[in-house]
Design a protein around this motif. Structure first.
Motif, PDB file in Angstrom:
ATOM      1  N   VAL A 107       0.834  -1.203   0.000  1.00  9.70           N
ATOM      2  CA  VAL A 107       0.000   0.000   0.000  1.00  9.70           C
ATOM      3  C   VAL A 107       0.870   1.255   0.000  1.00  9.70           C
ATOM      4  O   VAL A 107       0.634   2.198  -0.774  1.00  9.70           O
ATOM      5  CB  VAL A 107      -0.933   0.000   1.220  1.00  9.70           C
ATOM      6  N   LEU A 108       1.891   1.274   0.861  1.00  9.37           N
ATOM      7  CA  LEU A 108       2.768   2.450   0.927  1.00  9.37           C
ATOM      8  C   LEU A 108       3.522   2.654  -0.381  1.00  9.37           C
ATOM      9  O   LEU A 108       3.677   3.787  -0.854  1.00  9.37           O
ATOM     10  CB  LEU A 108       3.748   2.305   2.091  1.00  9.37           C
ATOM     11  N   ALA A 109       3.995   1.554  -0.970  1.00  8.10           N
ATOM     12  CA  ALA A 109       4.701   1.668  -2.252  1.00  8.10           C
ATOM     13  C   ALA A 109       3.774   2.245  -3.319  1.00  8.10           C
ATOM     14  O   ALA A 109       4.180   3.079  -4.135  1.00  8.10           O
ATOM     15  CB  ALA A 109       5.235   0.303  -2.682  1.00  8.10           C
ATOM     16  N   ALA A 110       2.511   1.795  -3.307  1.00 10.07           N
ATOM     17  CA  ALA A 110       1.548   2.322  -4.275  1.00 10.07           C
ATOM     18  C   ALA A 110       1.249   3.792  -4.003  1.00 10.07           C
ATOM     19  O   ALA A 110       1.175   4.605  -4.934  1.00 10.07           O
ATOM     20  CB  ALA A 110       0.259   1.496  -4.211  1.00 10.07           C
ATOM     21  N   LEU A 111       1.101   4.144  -2.730  1.00 13.94           N
ATOM     22  CA  LEU A 111       0.820   5.544  -2.395  1.00 13.94           C
ATOM     23  C   LEU A 111       1.982   6.458  -2.753  1.00 13.94           C
ATOM     24  O   LEU A 111       1.777   7.626  -3.101  1.00 13.94           O
ATOM     25  CB  LEU A 111       0.493   5.669  -0.904  1.00 13.94           C
ATOM     26  N   ILE A 112       3.209   5.937  -2.658  1.00 14.35           N
ATOM     27  CA  ILE A 112       4.385   6.740  -3.020  1.00 14.35           C
ATOM     28  C   ILE A 112       4.363   7.084  -4.502  1.00 14.35           C
ATOM     29  O   ILE A 112       4.852   8.144  -4.924  1.00 14.35           O
ATOM     30  CB  ILE A 112       5.674   5.995  -2.635  1.00 14.35           C
ATOM     31  N   LEU A 113       3.772   6.190  -5.319  1.00 12.16           N
ATOM     32  CA  LEU A 113       3.707   6.454  -6.756  1.00 12.16           C
ATOM     33  C   LEU A 113       2.849   7.675  -7.073  1.00 12.16           C
ATOM     34  O   LEU A 113       3.028   8.311  -8.112  1.00 12.16           O
ATOM     35  CB  LEU A 113       3.134   5.238  -7.493  1.00 12.16           C
ATOM     36  N   ARG A 114       1.936   7.994  -6.173  1.00 15.40           N
ATOM     37  CA  ARG A 114       1.001   9.088  -6.462  1.00 15.40           C
ATOM     38  C   ARG A 114       1.706  10.443  -6.493  1.00 15.40           C
ATOM     39  O   ARG A 114       1.616  11.153  -7.514  1.00 15.40           O
ATOM     40  CB  ARG A 114      -0.151   9.070  -5.452  1.00 15.40           C
ATOM     41  N   PRO A 115       2.411  10.868  -5.438  1.00 19.02           N
ATOM     42  CA  PRO A 115       3.093  12.172  -5.523  1.00 19.02           C
ATOM     43  C   PRO A 115       4.169  12.201  -6.594  1.00 19.02           C
ATOM     44  O   PRO A 115       4.350  13.222  -7.266  1.00 19.02           O
ATOM     45  CB  PRO A 115       3.688  12.352  -4.123  1.00 19.02           C
ATOM     46  N   VAL A 116       4.864  11.065  -6.761  1.00 19.15           N
ATOM     47  CA  VAL A 116       5.900  11.021  -7.797  1.00 19.15           C
ATOM     48  C   VAL A 116       5.257  11.173  -9.173  1.00 19.15           C
ATOM     49  O   VAL A 116       5.760  11.895 -10.042  1.00 19.15           O
ATOM     50  CB  VAL A 116       6.701   9.703  -7.713  1.00 19.15           C
ATOM     51  N   GLY A 117       4.117  10.489  -9.370  1.00 22.82           N
ATOM     52  CA  GLY A 117       3.439  10.592 -10.657  1.00 22.82           C
ATOM     53  C   GLY A 117       2.957  12.004 -10.944  1.00 22.82           C
ATOM     54  O   GLY A 117       3.102  12.513 -12.063  1.00 22.82           O
ATOM     55  N   PHE A 118       2.385  12.657  -9.935  1.00 22.84           N
ATOM     56  CA  PHE A 118       1.916  14.030 -10.121  1.00 22.84           C
ATOM     57  C   PHE A 118       3.058  14.961 -10.505  1.00 22.84           C
ATOM     58  O   PHE A 118       2.921  15.806 -11.402  1.00 22.84           O
ATOM     59  CB  PHE A 118       1.263  14.547  -8.837  1.00 22.84           C
ATOM     60  N   LYS A 119       4.187  14.813  -9.829  1.00 27.12           N
ATOM     61  CA  LYS A 119       5.302  15.746 -10.022  1.00 27.12           C
ATOM     62  C   LYS A 119       6.100  15.453 -11.287  1.00 27.12           C
ATOM     63  O   LYS A 119       6.591  16.384 -11.938  1.00 27.12           O
ATOM     64  CB  LYS A 119       6.225  15.686  -8.806  1.00 27.12           C
ATOM     65  N   TYR A 120       6.257  14.166 -11.620  1.00 28.21           N
ATOM     66  CA  TYR A 120       7.143  13.808 -12.728  1.00 28.21           C
ATOM     67  C   TYR A 120       6.439  13.727 -14.075  1.00 28.21           C
ATOM     68  O   TYR A 120       7.083  13.797 -15.119  1.00 28.21           O
ATOM     69  CB  TYR A 120       7.817  12.464 -12.437  1.00 28.21           C
ATOM     70  N   ARG A 121       5.119  13.556 -14.052  1.00 31.06           N
ATOM     71  CA  ARG A 121       4.406  13.298 -15.300  1.00 31.06           C
ATOM     72  C   ARG A 121       4.635  14.373 -16.352  1.00 31.06           C
ATOM     73  O   ARG A 121       4.836  14.072 -17.535  1.00 31.06           O
ATOM     74  CB  ARG A 121       2.910  13.187 -15.002  1.00 31.06           C
ATOM     75  N   ASN A 122       4.603  15.621 -15.940  1.00 35.49           N
ATOM     76  CA  ASN A 122       4.700  16.720 -16.901  1.00 35.49           C
ATOM     77  C   ASN A 122       6.121  17.226 -17.103  1.00 35.49           C
ATOM     78  O   ASN A 122       6.325  18.271 -17.735  1.00 35.49           O
ATOM     79  CB  ASN A 122       3.809  17.883 -16.464  1.00 35.49           C
ATOM     80  N   LYS A 123       7.101  16.498 -16.576  1.00 35.79           N
ATOM     81  CA  LYS A 123       8.487  16.935 -16.758  1.00 35.79           C
ATOM     82  C   LYS A 123       8.959  16.764 -18.200  1.00 35.79           C
ATOM     83  O   LYS A 123       9.879  17.449 -18.638  1.00 35.79           O
ATOM     84  CB  LYS A 123       9.416  16.139 -15.827  1.00 35.79           C
ATOM     85  N   ARG A 124       8.300  15.841 -18.914  1.00 35.19           N
ATOM     86  CA  ARG A 124       8.661  15.618 -20.324  1.00 35.19           C
ATOM     87  C   ARG A 124       7.382  15.549 -21.147  1.00 35.19           C
ATOM     88  O   ARG A 124       6.382  14.992 -20.694  1.00 35.19           O
ATOM     89  CB  ARG A 124       9.443  14.316 -20.485  1.00 35.19           C
ATOM     90  N   PRO A 125       7.395  16.095 -22.371  1.00 36.67           N
ATOM     91  CA  PRO A 125       6.197  16.065 -23.217  1.00 36.67           C
ATOM     92  C   PRO A 125       5.995  14.732 -23.936  1.00 36.67           C
ATOM     93  O   PRO A 125       5.002  14.547 -24.628  1.00 36.67           O
ATOM     94  CB  PRO A 125       6.459  17.194 -24.226  1.00 36.67           C
ATOM     95  N   ASP A 126       6.934  13.811 -23.780  1.00 38.75           N
ATOM     96  CA  ASP A 126       6.882  12.534 -24.479  1.00 38.75           C
ATOM     97  C   ASP A 126       5.626  11.747 -24.071  1.00 38.75           C
ATOM     98  O   ASP A 126       5.347  11.560 -22.882  1.00 38.75           O
ATOM     99  CB  ASP A 126       8.139  11.727 -24.156  1.00 38.75           C
ATOM    100  N   ALA A 127       4.871  11.260 -25.064  1.00 41.82           N
ATOM    101  CA  ALA A 127       3.613  10.569 -24.796  1.00 41.82           C
ATOM    102  C   ALA A 127       3.819   9.275 -24.021  1.00 41.82           C
ATOM    103  O   ALA A 127       3.045   8.944 -23.120  1.00 41.82           O
ATOM    104  CB  ALA A 127       2.888  10.288 -26.117  1.00 41.82           C
TER     105      ALA A 127
END
Length: 386
Positions: A98-118
């Motif tokens: 559960v914690l590993a999955a929850l950690i993916l959430r802030p990382v996903g929010f912050k890193y998703r838009n760092k690159r425009p690559d689809a």
């Protein structure tokens, strides 16, 4: 000091049992729609812009919503130390997932838009899906195991003992009834997330969320009813074998407990608790119907009502048991034998009375400031959007 004397030990135990339920319901109501939206992300957004709309409906609030999860863990640690010790040691591999999955959430929010690559953004979208879907499922699995009893024992010195290695214990948690409870939890929170998107998002994102939520709501109701029948007629209940002094010592081995009978007996002793499952069924069913009709705000309120009813059903059905033991019923943890001291519960209650209204007031203010729908135009005009 007068108030301390008026609030007896047994009264404080019940108050903190209620507060624990309130915090767990708070997790499901607030952080629950975050998980539901994340689990829906790959399905409600067909383009990058649509997925950004879904993300930005929860982006400004998910961190604050997660406070309820922290408060719930802290309350268990302080108010119910044996429960904290037994559950966190026995479920630690599941909790790690559960914690590993929850950690993916802030990382996903912050890193998703760092690159425009689809491809880059698509991978993070699926990471957010895991971050929402896995906790929603595992939390339900944990509740399903609590209803059946967890395979732990206590030594004479109250040290919890589990048999088997971590992998076997994790596999043991994934039994049919627990997985059914996981389906109830996941479908319920997906419906909650769909109601939030219907209320908060614009355009096709909201439309797809309504379509999915109207179906997931029916799945949640059907699974909840099936789990209730299974619990009533297929899973033995737990009960004390002697008269229970509610202000007795916090020692699970102090009085004998047995396994037998049906959890349905709780409704004969306390018939008024039938309100909880009725509320759960009607609330989620109504949310599904409103979503099918194209509603948003009323669907969100109905899903909140349903979640309140479902979680309350578990607590009221099990009372006074909190975490029964399937291998040593006499070691089961209850409201009367697993709490902190009278003084600790009183001090914590005073702190809660002071600070919980502040948390609620701040939360209400945040939602008021962030009121309004999220659409393509909002993304273009807001430089801080994800």
């Amino acid at each position: 000091m007068i108030l301390h004397e008026l609030l007896s030990y047994d009264t404080l135990r019940v108050i903190w049992w209620v507060l624990l339920g309130v915090l767990l319901i708070g997790v499901a109501l607030a952080d629950g729609f975050d998980m539901g939206v994340a689990a829906l992300l790959p399905f409600v957004g067909k383009t990058d812009e649509e997925r950004r709309i879904a993300i930005n409906t929860i982006g400004p609030v998910w961190e604050g919503n997660q406070v309820w999860l922290i408060l719930g863990g802290g309350a268990i640690f302080a108010a119910w130390p044996p429960l904290y010790a037994v559950s966190f040691s026995g479920f630690y591999l599941a909790m790690f997932l559960v914690l590993a999955a929850l950690i993916l959430r802030p990382v996903g929010f912050k890193y998703r838009n760092k690159r425009p690559d689809a491809a880059w953004r698509s991978r993070w979208d699926w990471a957010l899906f895991i971050g929402g879907g896995v906790p929603a499922l595992i939390f339900g699995v944990a509740v399903g195991n609590a209803l059946q009893g967890v395979p732990f024992g206590l030594t004479d010195t109250l040290v919890p003992v589990y048999e088997g290695n971590a992998i076997l214990k994790l596999l043991g948690l994934l039994n049919p009834f627990a997985l059914l409870a996981g389906v109830v939890s996941a479908a319920m929170l997906v419906t909650h997330g769909a109601a939030w998107l219907s209320f908060k998002a614009e355009g096709k994102v909201a439309g797809r969320a309504r379509s999915i939520g109207s179906v997931s709501g029916l799945v949640a109701v059907a699974a909840f009813v099936l789990a209730g029948l299974w619990l009533a007629y297929g899973i033995p209940a737990y009960h004390y074998a002697a008269e229970v002094p509610a202000n007795g010592p916090s020692n699970p081995l102090w009085l004998p407990m047995e396994r037998g009978g049906s959890w349905l007996e709780a409704y004969a002793v306390r018939p008024w608790i039938v309100v909880a499952p009725v509320m759960g069924i009607l609330g989620i069913a109504l949310a599904s119907l409103i979503l099918r009709k194209g509603g948003g705000g009323w669907a969100l309120l109905a899903s909140k009502l349903g979640i309140f009813g479902v979680i309350s059903t578990v607590g009221l059905t099990m009372f006074p048991f909190i975490l029964p033991s399937s291998v040593q019923p006499g070691a089961s943890l209850t409201v009367w034998n697993a709490s902190s001291s009278h003084q600790t519960l009183f001090i914590m209650l005073v702190c809660t009375v002071i600070f919980l209204p502040i948390v609620l007031a701040y939360t209400a203010w945040v939602y008021r400031v962030l009121w309004g729908k999220v659409g393509a135009e909002e993304l273009r005009s807001n430089p801080n959007a994800y």
